[in-house]
Scaffold this motif. Structure first.
Motif, PDB file in Angstrom:
ATOM      1  N   LEU A  88     -17.335  40.351   6.286  1.00  0.00           N
ATOM      2  CA  LEU A  88     -16.101  39.611   6.513  1.00  0.00           C
ATOM      3  C   LEU A  88     -14.860  40.461   6.367  1.00  0.00           C
ATOM      4  N   ASN A  89     -15.016  41.738   6.041  1.00  0.00           N
ATOM      5  CA  ASN A  89     -13.851  42.610   5.970  1.00  0.00           C
ATOM      6  C   ASN A  89     -14.266  44.050   6.231  1.00  0.00           C
ATOM      7  N   ARG A  90     -13.272  44.899   6.428  1.00  0.00           N
ATOM      8  CA  ARG A  90     -13.554  46.294   6.737  1.00  0.00           C
ATOM      9  C   ARG A  90     -14.179  47.034   5.557  1.00  0.00           C
ATOM     10  N   GLN A 214      -5.737  43.255   8.890  1.00  0.00           N
ATOM     11  CA  GLN A 214      -6.548  43.905   9.928  1.00  0.00           C
ATOM     12  C   GLN A 214      -7.893  43.209  10.112  1.00  0.00           C
ATOM     13  N   ASP A 215      -8.413  42.592   9.041  1.00  0.00           N
ATOM     14  CA  ASP A 215      -9.693  41.906   9.142  1.00  0.00           C
ATOM     15  C   ASP A 215      -9.600  40.693  10.057  1.00  0.00           C
ATOM     16  N   LEU A 216      -8.458  40.019  10.057  1.00  0.00           N
ATOM     17  CA  LEU A 216      -8.270  38.882  10.957  1.00  0.00           C
ATOM     18  C   LEU A 216      -8.238  39.339  12.412  1.00  0.00           C
ATOM     19  N   VAL A 217      -7.608  40.484  12.650  1.00  0.00           N
ATOM     20  CA  VAL A 217      -7.561  41.025  14.013  1.00  0.00           C
ATOM     21  C   VAL A 217      -8.960  41.427  14.473  1.00  0.00           C
ATOM     22  N   ASP A 218      -9.724  42.063  13.584  1.00  0.00           N
ATOM     23  CA  ASP A 218     -11.077  42.498  13.944  1.00  0.00           C
ATOM     24  C   ASP A 218     -11.948  41.320  14.362  1.00  0.00           C
ATOM     25  N   ALA A 243     -10.427  32.520  13.191  1.00  0.00           N
ATOM     26  CA  ALA A 243     -11.832  32.523  13.598  1.00  0.00           C
ATOM     27  C   ALA A 243     -12.740  32.489  12.376  1.00  0.00           C
ATOM     28  N   ARG A 244     -13.815  31.706  12.494  1.00  0.00           N
ATOM     29  CA  ARG A 244     -14.857  31.654  11.476  1.00  0.00           C
ATOM     30  C   ARG A 244     -16.200  31.884  12.162  1.00  0.00           C
ATOM     31  N   PRO A 245     -16.623  33.149  12.317  1.00  0.00           N
ATOM     32  CA  PRO A 245     -17.896  33.433  12.984  1.00  0.00           C
ATOM     33  C   PRO A 245     -19.043  32.698  12.306  1.00  0.00           C
ATOM     34  N   SER A 246     -19.978  32.196  13.127  1.00  0.00           N
ATOM     35  CA  SER A 246     -21.079  31.403  12.579  1.00  0.00           C
ATOM     36  C   SER A 246     -22.353  31.664  13.367  1.00  0.00           C
ATOM     37  N   GLY A 247     -23.099  32.679  12.960  1.00  0.00           N
ATOM     38  CA  GLY A 247     -24.386  32.941  13.573  1.00  0.00           C
ATOM     39  C   GLY A 247     -24.306  33.064  15.080  1.00  0.00           C
ATOM     40  N   PHE A 248     -25.178  32.307  15.768  1.00  0.00           N
ATOM     41  CA  PHE A 248     -25.184  32.300  17.220  1.00  0.00           C
ATOM     42  C   PHE A 248     -24.590  30.996  17.755  1.00  0.00           C
TER      43      PHE A 248
END
Length: 354
Positions: A88-90, A214-218, A243-248
């Motif tokens: 979740l972060n660099r 920067q983590d939000l941009v990534d 954004a909240r990435p969630s698996g597929f």
């Protein structure tokens, strides 16, 4: 492979002592099982380029996929479940776990599969981290109990909202109110979005995330940005989407607002959400489960509540009091000769004032 599975509340009992369950990292050999076990969402950035997913896992080391496999009667492997580990972060100081189940196990219990996947994920050699987040369906008692057993503590309850297709037919896109504008996520707006995200999280949650702008941009995706009120003196942020990435799964964005309710949201937010609903693919919205007023606006904007999830966090940082610190001595030994050698004398009094 993790240690022998333990009994769990009477539910964690294998149907066969010779279970062929095993957990391993996603590889080219079992990638076919992943793609055929269920249709991967077309919105996923790797759906048409599965090789890129392995490249992301092996080279960039920001994503790991562990799969639980079981052999059927023909000794062919079947993919039961998988867990996606995402940095979740660099700094890679916080990783997120996302469990996805594909096929019901035959020779072992569901709780055993989940436990072994989570144990392997937390001890993974690549995703070495002191902080972890996991999202569980609020009705999945098995996964919630296992997460608590592994040291995870509840942080937030979020509702998952999806666009109602009937709300899009024939509806015109309304304009934002005067003096309001929508600014997409970029290097200039990421700092404001980060401040908004931190305002919506508890102190413990912020420490676990350990995020920078920067983590939000990534991790940004289509639809992320800020809703601003334009004033003569300075612009004020009313709401934001992160954004909240969630698996597929379908892309997910969390709707954020400040701590104090702003009445301007009632008029300014619906046009922004209706534009979001027309994106292809339309992302799902995460909304704070305790924010009734925000949920009312989301519902009026053409979204339907699907279910709720709990976000839980765990940190492996040792507490100061849980270990002995070298070089420190008891207080008595530090006082030494300063300790009194005889009982103290009573304090003299001046008597009562007359």
């Amino acid at each position: 492979m993790s240690d022998t599975l333990k009994t769990y509340g009477g539910r964690d009992v294998d149907q066969a002592s010779g279970s062929s369950l095993r957990v391993e990292a996603l590889s080219a050999a079992n990638l076919r099982l992943l793609l055929t076990s269920a249709e991967v969402s077309s919105s996923n950035q790797w759906a048409d380029q599965p090789q890129a997913m392995i490249l992301q896992s092996w080279l960039l080391r920001k994503l790991r996929v562990l799969v639980a496999l079981e052999q059927d009667e023909t000794r062919a492997d079947q993919l039961l479940s998988l867990v996606v580990l995402r940095s979740l972060n660099r700094r890679r100081s916080c990783w997120q776990l996302e469990l996805e189940e594909r096929v019901e196990p035959r020779c072992t219990s569901r709780i055993s599969v989940i436990r072994q996947l989570l144990h392997e994920a937390l001890s993974d050699g690549v995703a070495r981290s002191q902080s972890w987040l996991i999202s569980c369906d609020s009705n999945d008692q098995d996964q919630l109990d296992l997460s608590r057993e592994l040291g995870f503590q509840p942080l937030r309850r979020l509702g998952i909202w999806r666009v109602d297709p009937s709300s899009l037919s024939g509806a015109s896109i309304s304009e934002l109110p005067p003096n309001c504008r929508w600014r997409p996520l970029d290097n200039s707006t990421a700092r404001q979005l980060l401040a908004l995200e931190q305002a919506c999280c508890s102190t413990h949650h912020r420490q676990l995330l350990d995020r920078q702008w920067q983590d939000l941009v990534d991790q940004g995706s289509k639809g992320c940005g800020l809703l601003e009120q334009i004033d003569s003196d300075q612009n004020q942020v009313l709401a934001g989407l992160v954004a909240r990435p969630s698996g597929f799964a379908t892309p997910r964005l969390e709707l954020l607002r400040g701590l104090a309710w702003d009445e301007r949201l009632t008029e300014a937010l619906p046009p922004a959400l209706k534009r979001l609903a027309r994106l292809q693919p339309a992302p799902e919205l995460l909304v704070d489960g305790e924010d009734d007023r925000l949920q009312t606006i989301v519902q009026r904007s053409g979204f339907q509540l699907q279910h709720t999830q709990l976000v839980l966090g765990r940190s492996l940082w040792r507490k100061l009091g849980s270990r002995e610190l070298s070089g420190l001595r008891p207080l008595e030994s530090m006082l030494g000769r300063l300790q009194p050698q005889q009982p103290p004398l009573p304090t003299p009094t001046l008597g009562r004032d007359r």
